[in-house]
Design an enzyme around this catalytic site. Structure first.
Site, mmCIF file in Angstrom:
data_model
loop_
_atom_site.group_PDB
_atom_site.id
_atom_site.type_symbol
_atom_site.label_atom_id
_atom_site.label_comp_id
_atom_site.label_asym_id
_atom_site.label_seq_id
_atom_site.Cartn_x
_atom_site.Cartn_y
_atom_site.Cartn_z
ATOM 1 N N HIS A 157 7.167 -13.567 -2.512
ATOM 2 C CA HIS A 157 7.520 -12.134 -2.578
ATOM 3 C C HIS A 157 6.266 -11.262 -2.778
ATOM 4 O O HIS A 157 6.366 -10.143 -3.286
ATOM 5 C CB HIS A 157 8.510 -11.835 -3.716
ATOM 6 C CG HIS A 157 9.655 -12.795 -3.794
ATOM 7 N ND1 HIS A 157 10.867 -12.567 -3.199
ATOM 8 C CD2 HIS A 157 9.748 -14.017 -4.383
ATOM 9 C CE1 HIS A 157 11.679 -13.597 -3.419
ATOM 10 N NE2 HIS A 157 11.017 -14.492 -4.126
ATOM 11 N N SER A 278 -14.867 4.894 9.416
ATOM 12 C CA SER A 278 -14.056 6.085 9.646
ATOM 13 C C SER A 278 -14.987 7.234 9.974
ATOM 14 O O SER A 278 -16.083 7.336 9.421
ATOM 15 C CB SER A 278 -13.253 6.414 8.386
ATOM 16 O OG SER A 278 -12.903 7.789 8.374
ATOM 17 N N LYS A 284 -15.374 3.968 4.267
ATOM 18 C CA LYS A 284 -14.392 3.066 4.858
ATOM 19 C C LYS A 284 -15.010 1.913 5.629
ATOM 20 O O LYS A 284 -16.035 2.027 6.287
ATOM 21 C CB LYS A 284 -13.485 3.848 5.816
ATOM 22 C CG LYS A 284 -12.591 4.820 5.083
ATOM 23 C CD LYS A 284 -11.388 4.130 4.496
ATOM 24 C CE LYS A 284 -10.244 4.261 5.489
ATOM 25 N NZ LYS A 284 -9.055 3.589 4.992
ATOM 26 N N GLU A 291 -5.826 -5.885 12.243
ATOM 27 C CA GLU A 291 -4.644 -5.059 12.529
ATOM 28 C C GLU A 291 -4.208 -5.200 13.983
ATOM 29 O O GLU A 291 -3.023 -5.247 14.299
ATOM 30 C CB GLU A 291 -4.946 -3.589 12.211
ATOM 31 C CG GLU A 291 -5.220 -3.345 10.736
ATOM 32 C CD GLU A 291 -5.736 -1.930 10.494
ATOM 33 O OE1 GLU A 291 -6.969 -1.754 10.431
ATOM 34 O OE2 GLU A 291 -4.915 -1.021 10.390
#
Ligand code: ARG
Length: 459
Positions: A157, A278, A284, A291
């Site tokens: 979980h 970024s 960043k 992804e």
């Protein structure tokens, strides 16, 4: 004007829109090498069987090589009016060698031709997937070996569950990717039968030798039923299915890498090579490759759903619907190979933060199960009671804002007097993982044994 290949019974040419919906050359030109290879094998067989002359077969074989090099040189004038790669190649062959080109299509149809070309192409993609998986498996194995002793939290979980080792976690993916590899190996075996010579659907009256063309093209045997040969695309569905499962596995690992590389976890740091910045937030370092791998399952599974849907209502044998098989498989294959390569690169180049892993492993009362097991073993409690006692100890620690090993013996005994000093031996995360010696368990010995098995198997 009507079509040069099949226009005999037509007075007028197709509507422009008809041409647009009918043509597949925009994408099936990718099959040029397979098409030419299949045609060369077919022509050689026709000559060997005395169906065409050796002279014509030679002209065809040579001419096809000329067309091949023209296409490979780039800028080949593919024609939409000629619909697909098969007719484009043949039309160009006619320009190059003249009349003998017209004999190539004896005892053959585009139906068995395209089925053969596409099988050859998908077979190559199986090989590419197998080798891509091999690279990925080796990358994961290397990381597993390095981290065989590094303790980290195992999750259920996404909540801290029990300590495991980083090596164990990596080896879980090795098992998954190895099954993926075996799925492509199986699929390749099943698809390695040759449709060529099935002709349009019924076979042919010419004395062809299907065994010879099958062998020339590296197939194990000719397909046994001409209707099946021209009308099934299960080999493509199997490739997409194996690809989808593989993409799911990669997507799950990618998701973990996204989580692990976040500022909140810092389990791993992606190398510069696999990150992006970024344009507005200077701090960043985004895990874009992970992804995108996570997203690839969308197109690969999408392709699979699309082709299943195309096939599901088709009566035997060929229907033009089946022309819609290729784009899906091309796109899925391209993205699968890209994802495999990116995943292997990312895994290989990332930095794993062993200290962060260990610190996280110790938090979240990760050794509560070890404590319950100790109560069963050393104090003779039934597991359910031990579970309850441990739950009270966790609540006490939570109350005090400390971890289980920080409770004093007196505090523990206030909940269950049977607890002795030796309980502290099982509360450490290293002891916890070391104790999990069951076959396939997370103990470093077990993980190393698993690594050794794979290394031997992979050679
Ligand atoms: N371009 C077609 C395809 O990809 C080739 C087969 C055409 N056969 C036919 N009977 N129209 O499926």
């Amino acid at each position: 004007s009507s079509n040069a290949m099949w226009g005999g019974r037509f007075a007028a040419g197709p509507d422009a829109i008809m041409e647009a919906i009918n043509a597949s050359i925009g994408y099936d030109q990718r099959l040029y090498a397979q098409d030419i290879r299949g045609s060369r094998a077919h022509a050689a067989m026709l000559a060997a069987q005395g169906i065409i002359s050796d002279k014509d077969a030679e002209a065809i074989g040579e001419g096809l090589l000329t067309v091949l090099s023209e296409i490979e040189a780039g800028g080949f004038p593919f024609s939409t009016a000629l619909e697909d790669i098969h007719m484009n190649v043949e039309a160009r062959l006619k320009e190059v060698i003249g009349e003998p080109a017209g004999r190539l299509h004896t005892a053959r149809s585009r139906n068995d031709q395209v089925a053969t070309d596409f099988r050859l192409w998908v077979r190559e993609q199986c090989d590419a997937a197998i080798s891509g998986l091999d690279t990925l498996i080796r990358a994961a194995l290397t990381r597993a070996e390095e981290g065989a002793d590094w303790v980290m939290p195992g999750f259920t979980h996404l909540q801290t569950a029990q300590p495991v080792t980083f090596g164990h976690h990596m080896m879980a993916y090795v098992e998954m990717f190895a099954r993926d590899k075996s799925r492509f190996i199986d699929a390749r075996k099943r698809m390695n039968e040759c449709p060529l010579g099935a002709a349009a659907l019924a076979g042919t009256g010419f004395p062809i030798d299907r065994h010879a063309t099958a062998e020339a093209l590296g197939f194990d045997r000719p397909m046994a039923n001409s209707l099946d040969a021209v009308s099934d695309r299960d080999f493509a569905l199997e490739f997409l299915s194996a690809g989808s499962i593989c993409a799911v596995h990669m997507s799950r690992l990618a998701e973990e890498l996204v989580i692990w590389s976040s500022a909140q976890f810092r389990f791993v740091a992606m190398s510069d090579k696999w990150s992006t910045g970024s344009s507005i937030m200077p701090q960043k370092r985004n895990p874009d490759a992970a992804e995108l791998i996570r997203a690839k399952i969308g197109r690969i599974l999408g392709a699979s759903v699309a082709l299943f849907t195309v096939m599901k209502g088709l009566p035997l044998a060929y229907s033009k619907d089946m022309q819609e098989d290729k784009e899906q498989v091309f796109d899925a294959a391209d993205n699968l190979m890209l994802a495999l390569a990116a995943m292997a690169g990312m895994i290989g180049d990332m930095t794993v933060n062993a200290d962060k892993l260990e610190a996280a492993a110790s938090g979240g009362f990760s050794t509560a199960t070890d404590l319950a097991d100790w109560l069963v073993r050393e104090a003779g409690l039934p597991f359910r009671d031990a579970h309850h006692v441990t739950g009270s100890l966790v609540a006490m620690a939570e109350d005090q804002g400390c971890d289980l090993p920080d409770l004093s013996l007196e505090q523990m005994q206030s909940i269950n007097p049977a607890i002795t000093e030796s309980v502290f031996d099982v509360l450490g995360v290293h002891n916890s993982v070391a104790s999990r010696q069951s076959y396939g368990g997370t103990a470093p010995d077990q993980v190393r044994a698993q690594i050794a098995r794979w290394k031997e198997q992979l050679g």
